[in-house]
Design a protein around this motif. Structure first.
Motif, PDB file in Angstrom:
ATOM      1  N   TYR A 135       0.833  -1.197   0.000  1.00 14.56           N
ATOM      2  CA  TYR A 135       0.000   0.000   0.000  1.00 14.56           C
ATOM      3  C   TYR A 135       0.874   1.256   0.000  1.00 14.56           C
ATOM      4  CZ  TYR A 135      -3.334   3.556   1.460  1.00 14.56           C
ATOM      5  OH  TYR A 135      -4.088   4.695   1.531  1.00 14.56           O
ATOM      6  N   THR A 136       1.945   1.237   0.784  1.00 14.96           N
ATOM      7  CA  THR A 136       2.841   2.393   0.836  1.00 14.96           C
ATOM      8  C   THR A 136       3.502   2.624  -0.520  1.00 14.96           C
ATOM      9  OG1 THR A 136       3.289   1.960   3.182  1.00 14.96           O
ATOM     10  CG2 THR A 136       4.834   3.389   2.011  1.00 14.96           C
ATOM     11  N   LEU A 137       3.959   1.535  -1.154  1.00 15.06           N
ATOM     12  CA  LEU A 137       4.580   1.666  -2.478  1.00 15.06           C
ATOM     13  C   LEU A 137       3.594   2.216  -3.493  1.00 15.06           C
ATOM     14  CD1 LEU A 137       6.616  -1.669  -2.623  1.00 15.06           C
ATOM     15  CD2 LEU A 137       7.532   0.640  -2.343  1.00 15.06           C
ATOM     16  N   TRP A 161       4.903  -5.789  -9.694  1.00 11.79           N
ATOM     17  CA  TRP A 161       5.310  -4.391  -9.815  1.00 11.79           C
ATOM     18  C   TRP A 161       4.472  -3.653 -10.845  1.00 11.79           C
ATOM     19  CZ3 TRP A 161       7.885  -2.018  -6.255  1.00 11.79           C
ATOM     20  CH2 TRP A 161       8.740  -2.745  -5.417  1.00 11.79           C
ATOM     21  N   GLY A 162       4.006  -4.369 -11.883  1.00  6.82           N
ATOM     22  CA  GLY A 162       3.092  -3.747 -12.826  1.00  6.82           C
ATOM     23  C   GLY A 162       1.775  -3.375 -12.172  1.00  6.82           C
ATOM     24  N   TRP A 163       1.302  -4.213 -11.245  1.00  5.58           N
ATOM     25  CA  TRP A 163       0.074  -3.908 -10.505  1.00  5.58           C
ATOM     26  C   TRP A 163       0.279  -2.714  -9.579  1.00  5.58           C
ATOM     27  CZ3 TRP A 163      -0.708  -4.913  -5.060  1.00  5.58           C
ATOM     28  CH2 TRP A 163      -2.014  -4.642  -4.639  1.00  5.58           C
ATOM     29  N   VAL A 164       1.464  -2.611  -8.981  1.00  2.81           N
ATOM     30  CA  VAL A 164       1.722  -1.529  -8.036  1.00  2.81           C
ATOM     31  C   VAL A 164       2.009  -0.221  -8.764  1.00  2.81           C
ATOM     32  CG1 VAL A 164       3.276  -0.721  -6.213  1.00  2.81           C
ATOM     33  CG2 VAL A 164       2.549  -3.107  -6.251  1.00  2.81           C
ATOM     34  N   TRP A 165       2.854  -0.271  -9.817  1.00  3.14           N
ATOM     35  CA  TRP A 165       3.343   0.953 -10.451  1.00  3.14           C
ATOM     36  C   TRP A 165       3.049   1.050 -11.945  1.00  3.14           C
ATOM     37  CZ3 TRP A 165       8.785   1.043  -7.739  1.00  3.14           C
ATOM     38  CH2 TRP A 165       8.632   1.562  -6.447  1.00  3.14           C
ATOM     39  N   ARG A 175       3.831   6.183  -5.109  1.00  2.00           N
ATOM     40  CA  ARG A 175       4.442   5.907  -6.415  1.00  2.00           C
ATOM     41  C   ARG A 175       4.917   7.174  -7.119  1.00  2.00           C
ATOM     42  NH1 ARG A 175      -0.966   5.357  -6.612  1.00  2.00           N
ATOM     43  NH2 ARG A 175      -2.151   6.428  -8.252  1.00  2.00           N
ATOM     44  N   THR A 176       4.193   8.282  -6.962  1.00  2.00           N
ATOM     45  CA  THR A 176       4.619   9.514  -7.622  1.00  2.00           C
ATOM     46  C   THR A 176       5.924  10.050  -7.046  1.00  2.00           C
ATOM     47  OG1 THR A 176       3.204  10.780  -6.122  1.00  2.00           O
ATOM     48  CG2 THR A 176       2.279  10.178  -8.265  1.00  2.00           C
ATOM     49  N   LEU A 199       6.625  -2.402 -14.633  1.00  2.07           N
ATOM     50  CA  LEU A 199       7.022  -3.551 -15.451  1.00  2.07           C
ATOM     51  C   LEU A 199       8.436  -3.388 -15.980  1.00  2.07           C
ATOM     52  CD1 LEU A 199       3.862  -4.372 -17.606  1.00  2.07           C
ATOM     53  CD2 LEU A 199       4.952  -5.878 -15.950  1.00  2.07           C
ATOM     54  N   LEU A 200       8.779  -2.178 -16.427  1.00  2.00           N
ATOM     55  CA  LEU A 200      10.078  -1.953 -17.062  1.00  2.00           C
ATOM     56  C   LEU A 200      11.236  -1.977 -16.063  1.00  2.00           C
ATOM     57  CD1 LEU A 200       9.150   0.861 -19.629  1.00  2.00           C
ATOM     58  CD2 LEU A 200       9.422  -1.592 -20.059  1.00  2.00           C
ATOM     59  N   ILE A 201      10.998  -1.523 -14.825  1.00  2.00           N
ATOM     60  CA  ILE A 201      12.091  -1.500 -13.848  1.00  2.00           C
ATOM     61  C   ILE A 201      12.049  -2.689 -12.905  1.00  2.00           C
ATOM     62  CG2 ILE A 201      12.141   1.023 -13.929  1.00  2.00           C
ATOM     63  CD1 ILE A 201      10.850   1.028 -11.154  1.00  2.00           C
ATOM     64  N   ALA A 202      11.111  -3.621 -13.122  1.00  2.00           N
ATOM     65  CA  ALA A 202      10.975  -4.754 -12.200  1.00  2.00           C
ATOM     66  C   ALA A 202      12.226  -5.625 -12.183  1.00  2.00           C
ATOM     67  CB  ALA A 202       9.749  -5.595 -12.587  1.00  2.00           C
ATOM     68  N   ILE A 203      12.784  -5.917 -13.346  1.00  2.00           N
ATOM     69  CA  ILE A 203      13.941  -6.816 -13.398  1.00  2.00           C
ATOM     70  C   ILE A 203      15.190  -6.178 -12.789  1.00  2.00           C
ATOM     71  CG2 ILE A 203      15.363  -8.255 -14.890  1.00  2.00           C
ATOM     72  CD1 ILE A 203      12.430  -9.097 -14.522  1.00  2.00           C
ATOM     73  N   PRO A 204      15.527  -4.904 -13.107  1.00  2.00           N
ATOM     74  CA  PRO A 204      16.641  -4.293 -12.366  1.00  2.00           C
ATOM     75  C   PRO A 204      16.430  -4.293 -10.857  1.00  2.00           C
ATOM     76  CG  PRO A 204      16.131  -2.985 -14.300  1.00  2.00           C
ATOM     77  CD  PRO A 204      15.069  -4.039 -14.201  1.00  2.00           C
ATOM     78  N   LEU A 205      15.182  -4.106 -10.407  1.00  2.00           N
ATOM     79  CA  LEU A 205      14.900  -4.180  -8.966  1.00  2.00           C
ATOM     80  C   LEU A 205      15.159  -5.586  -8.428  1.00  2.00           C
ATOM     81  CD1 LEU A 205      11.612  -2.097  -8.545  1.00  2.00           C
ATOM     82  CD2 LEU A 205      13.848  -1.593  -7.550  1.00  2.00           C
TER      83      LEU A 205
END
Length: 360
Positions: free
Chosen positions: A32-34, A317-321, A38-39, A326-332
């Protein structure tokens, strides 16, 4: 005696249940915090990854007697104008293809047996007379008028976030090393200082290498896709090559999305089903070569991860942000794996991130 043992076991079970419930609530609170922040968090994370990717160029310029602050500014300016150039170069063909979307239904109706009657029935129902034309027109006008403020607000927010990303990127490039040195000085013992330096250097070098290698691979896939589309006679091959390079930062999901898009493009461009399916088929072959041969070979075992967990991680991560998530999920995920391995955050559970290929 037996009663005491039973009571003790019940108390232990209750403690485990409470701990599990607290962890579950903690995960929900974190998600929820993420989502709520998000902004704030998205520009910082995106800027951090851009800074990691471009920091070698800053060090290269600084090594040629260019002041570090000026080198950081030069890199940020290059990145900014590269984005503006790419956006201006691709926006016109993209808008033209969006305008061609209504023609896709007619194309599919002609190509697929039975669809023509369905489309004709829909046209007869909704476009039977002028009155219905006016009704549809009024509905569309009402939707556009109501959606305009939302679109304007979203566009303004997006512009502000992009501007924030470049500003934060500059400060990361200019003062990131100073912040890290101060963090090392704050450690109480030499062992802790050494461990902090090793973790920082490992994360910086591995993430920089990962982003650089993946960027080169994705650009190569984009070039190959553009050439394939040009050979097949598809209009605007540069647009599809650019989309292939961008969407491939989201493994599996991005490729699937582009395959669906190219399927529609094929039916718009060609009159036969076989010719239309050649368009997504060519990309599928190129993506298979990239994902199954080139990327595992170049990145090696260290960055190979379980595909199922990769997809689940991206969807989370796509659901959250959204799309950026989606694009930064793998580097994360790569960053999390490096930190978890050095700090022993999840113990032996880190092995579940490895792919079957890596374990063999």
């Amino acid at each position: 005696m037996n009663t005491r043992i039973i009571i003790h076991e019940v108390e232990k079970l209750q403690q485990k249940t409470v701990i599990l419930a607290l962890k579950f609530l903690g995960v929900i609170a974190l998600l929820y915090t993420l989502y709520f922040c998000r902004t704030l968090l998205l520009p910082v994370l995106v800027a951090g990854f851009i800074a990691l990717f471009s920091s070698p160029l800053v060090r290269f310029l600084a090594g040629h007697k260019i002041p570090h602050a000026l080198a950081s500014l030069i890199v940020v300016i290059i990145l900014f104008f590269s984005l503006i150039f790419a956006f201006g170069f691709l926006i016109e063909p993209a808008s033209q293809w969006l305008n061609n979307l209504p023609a896709l239904g007619d194309k599919l109706a002609v190509q697929m047996d039975g669809l023509s009657e369905s489309f004709n029935a829909l046209k007869t129902t909704f476009l039977a007379n002028k009155a219905s034309d006016n009704t549809v027109a009024n509905m569309i006008e009402g939707v556009m008028l109501s959606a305009f403020p939302i679109v304007a607000e979203t566009t303004a927010l997006l512009v502000m976030q992009i501007f924030s990303v470049f500003v934060i990127t500059y400060f990361f490039l200019e003062y990131g090393d100073d912040l890290m040195r101060n963090l090392v000085k704050a450690q109480s013992s030499f062992g802790e200082k050494k461990k902090t330096v090793i973790i920082f250097q490992t994360v910086r070098d591995d993430i920089s290498r990962y982003v650089l290698v993946i960027s080169v691979i994705n650009i190569g896939l984009g070039v190959a896709t553009g050439i394939a589309m040009a050979l097949l006679g598809v209009d605007d091959p540069l647009l599809w090559g650019a989309l292939a390079a961008i969407l491939n930062f989201a493994p599996y999901v991005g490729a699937l999305l582009l395959t669906v898009i190219l399927t529609g493009v094929g039916f718009i461009e060609f009159n036969s089903v076989a010719a239309a399916l050649m368009v997504p088929g060519a990309f599928t072959v190129l993506n298979f070569i990239e994902s199954q041969m080139v990327t595992p070979t170049v990145l090696g075992q260290r960055f190979n991860m379980n595909p199922l967990l990769v997809v689940l991680w991206m969807f989370a991560w796509g659901w959250v942000w959204g799309v950026i998530g989606l694009l930064i999920a793998i580097p994360l995920l790569v960053c999390f794996k490096i930190l978890a391995s050095h700090l022993n955050l999840i113990g032996g559970w880190i092995n579940i991130l490895d792919s079957e290929i890596a374990r063999k």
